[in-house]
Each structure stands twice: as C-alpha cells, then as structure tokens.
Design a protein around this motif. Structure first.
Motif, PDB file in Angstrom:
ATOM      1  N   MET A 128      39.601  38.249   3.110  1.00  0.00           N
ATOM      2  CA  MET A 128      39.015  37.109   2.395  1.00  0.00           C
ATOM      3  C   MET A 128      37.581  36.834   2.828  1.00  0.00           C
ATOM      4  O   MET A 128      36.974  35.855   2.386  1.00  0.00           O
ATOM      5  N   GLY A 129      37.042  37.682   3.706  1.00  0.00           N
ATOM      6  CA  GLY A 129      35.634  37.574   4.080  1.00  0.00           C
ATOM      7  C   GLY A 129      35.353  36.985   5.448  1.00  0.00           C
ATOM      8  O   GLY A 129      34.191  36.813   5.815  1.00  0.00           O
ATOM      9  N   ALA A 130      36.393  36.669   6.217  1.00  0.00           N
ATOM     10  CA  ALA A 130      36.177  36.094   7.541  1.00  0.00           C
ATOM     11  C   ALA A 130      35.687  37.167   8.508  1.00  0.00           C
ATOM     12  O   ALA A 130      36.168  38.311   8.472  1.00  0.00           O
ATOM     13  N   ASN A 131      34.738  36.808   9.366  1.00  0.00           N
ATOM     14  CA  ASN A 131      34.295  37.750  10.388  1.00  0.00           C
ATOM     15  C   ASN A 131      35.247  37.678  11.589  1.00  0.00           C
ATOM     16  O   ASN A 131      36.167  36.859  11.621  1.00  0.00           O
ATOM     17  N   GLU A 132      35.010  38.519  12.596  1.00  0.00           N
ATOM     18  CA  GLU A 132      35.938  38.601  13.722  1.00  0.00           C
ATOM     19  C   GLU A 132      36.021  37.282  14.500  1.00  0.00           C
ATOM     20  O   GLU A 132      37.087  36.898  14.974  1.00  0.00           O
ATOM     21  N   TRP A 133      34.900  36.604  14.654  1.00  0.00           N
ATOM     22  CA  TRP A 133      34.906  35.337  15.369  1.00  0.00           C
ATOM     23  C   TRP A 133      35.722  34.293  14.606  1.00  0.00           C
ATOM     24  O   TRP A 133      36.493  33.533  15.190  1.00  0.00           O
ATOM     25  N   GLN A 134      35.566  34.249  13.302  1.00  0.00           N
ATOM     26  CA  GLN A 134      36.323  33.302  12.493  1.00  0.00           C
ATOM     27  C   GLN A 134      37.812  33.612  12.518  1.00  0.00           C
ATOM     28  O   GLN A 134      38.642  32.701  12.567  1.00  0.00           O
TER      29      GLN A 134
END
Length: 221
Positions: A128-134
């Motif tokens: 869904m587009g979240a990066n690793e930190w998110q």
C-alpha cells in the motif's frame, strides 16, 4: 540500623537498572529486528555470540569487561582521554556490567515477539506504499508490543540482580557503586544479618513486582 545507609544501594541499583535497561532495550530492538527477518551466512554464530553472556559465569563476563574497558583496553583509553579518568570503579562501569548481562535475555524475548508478527500484514502495508520505517512503527511495534515491554522488564530485573561482573568492574564503593547485591554480600560477610535481610527483602519485592508485570502481559498476549 542506619536507614540512610540502607536506602543508598536501593536508589543506586534502581538508577543503574533503569539506565542499563533503556540501553539494552534500544540495542536489543535494533539488533533483533534484522536478526528476526534476515538470513545470511554466519547468522547462527553471530547469535551465539550475542547470547554468550546468558550462559557464561558472571566472573568471566566481568574479566572480559575488565580487559575491554580497563586502562589498557581501547574503550577504557578512549574514555579516559575524553573524561580525564578511568571508567573502572565508577557508576558508568556498573551500568555497562548490568547492560551486558541483561542484553541476551531482553534480546531473546524481543526477537521472539518480532518473529511472531504476521509477515503478510507487513507485506500488505508495503504493497500500500508504506516504507520500512512506517511498517515497523505502525505494524510491527504495535503487534509485538507485549513482547517488547516484557523484554524491557526482564532486562531491568536481570540488571537489578547483577553481582559478579559489577563487583569486578565497579567494585563496592558505598554511595557510588554499591548496589543491593553487593551490599547484601558485604553485610552478610560482616555479620550484619538484619541489614542483609532488609536489602534482600527489598530485592525480592522489586523483582516480584517486575516479574508479576511480565507474567500478566504474557497471560494477556
């Protein structure tokens, strides 16, 4: 019984354990996250090294720390050049000893919790587009929260009860490095059994409360 003398080791032990457990929690989380997910050559050897303080005698851990942070060790030399004095037999040395012996227990608990997080949920967040930190902040940490807190509390308890390594690198200086375990040892050796029992009771009460919290969190998990 001199109550002013009685409270000093308790306050110092709590301070050392709080600082050490925070350091241990941060290090455990930082290392456990990639270790729980990644696969690489030598991973089992690295993990064995990380867990060694869990099974080594405290005197062996203390000896290694004595060499590493002593005046001939590179860490000890760097510290002395920065602060103008040795780190041995200081409050900081007690924190290091507590952190080293507490790390394996906290690391194992935190890693187990991270491994229990459903990878499909993390992958869905990435899709869904979240990066690793998110993903880590909004998916992994909330789902592993109980294990993370349990890891912190177990690290705190282990650091609170540390004796052998602390005695070797921090000594037993009243008001500076004397923790509850070393105070109990000196009091019992000197025949002050009432004081030793009082300190032992304080240690039992603190450890009981912490383990009770861990048990409740594990039950709710």
């Amino acid at each position: 019984m001199d109550w002013s003398t009685f409270w000093d080791p308790i306050g110092l032990s709590v301070q050392i354990s709080v600082v050490a457990s925070v350091l241990v929690f941060a290090a455990s989380l930082f290392i456990a996250w990639p270790m729980a997910r990644a696969r690489f050559f030598g991973k089992s050897v690295l993990e064995t090294i990380l867990l060694l303080p869990l099974v080594l005698p405290p005197t062996v851990v203390g000896f290694v720390l004595l060499v590493v942070i002593g005046r001939r060790g590179w860490i000890g030399q760097a510290y002395e050049s920065l602060f103008g004095g040795p780190i041995l037999f200081t409050w900081g040395a007690a924190v290091i000893a507590a952190a080293v012996v507490a790390f394996p227990l906290a690391y194992r608990t935190i890693k187990t919790g991270l491994q229990g997080v459903d990878a499909d949920l993390e992958n869905a967040a990435r899709a869904m587009g979240a990066n690793e930190w998110q993903v880590f902040r909004h998916i992994t940490v909330p789902l592993a929260a109980r294990s993370l807190v349990s890891g912190y509390l177990l690290g705190f308890c282990r650091g609170l009860g540390e004796f052998g390594a602390t005695l070797m690198v921090a000594g037993n200086i009243p008001g500076r490095t004397q923790t509850i375990p070393t105070a109990i040892y000196v009091a019992s050796d000197g025949g002050s059994m009432a004081m030793a029992w009082a300190w032992a009771g304080a240690m039992i009460a603190l450890s009981f409360l912490m383990l009770l919290l861990v048990g409740r969190m594990s039950k709710d998990a």
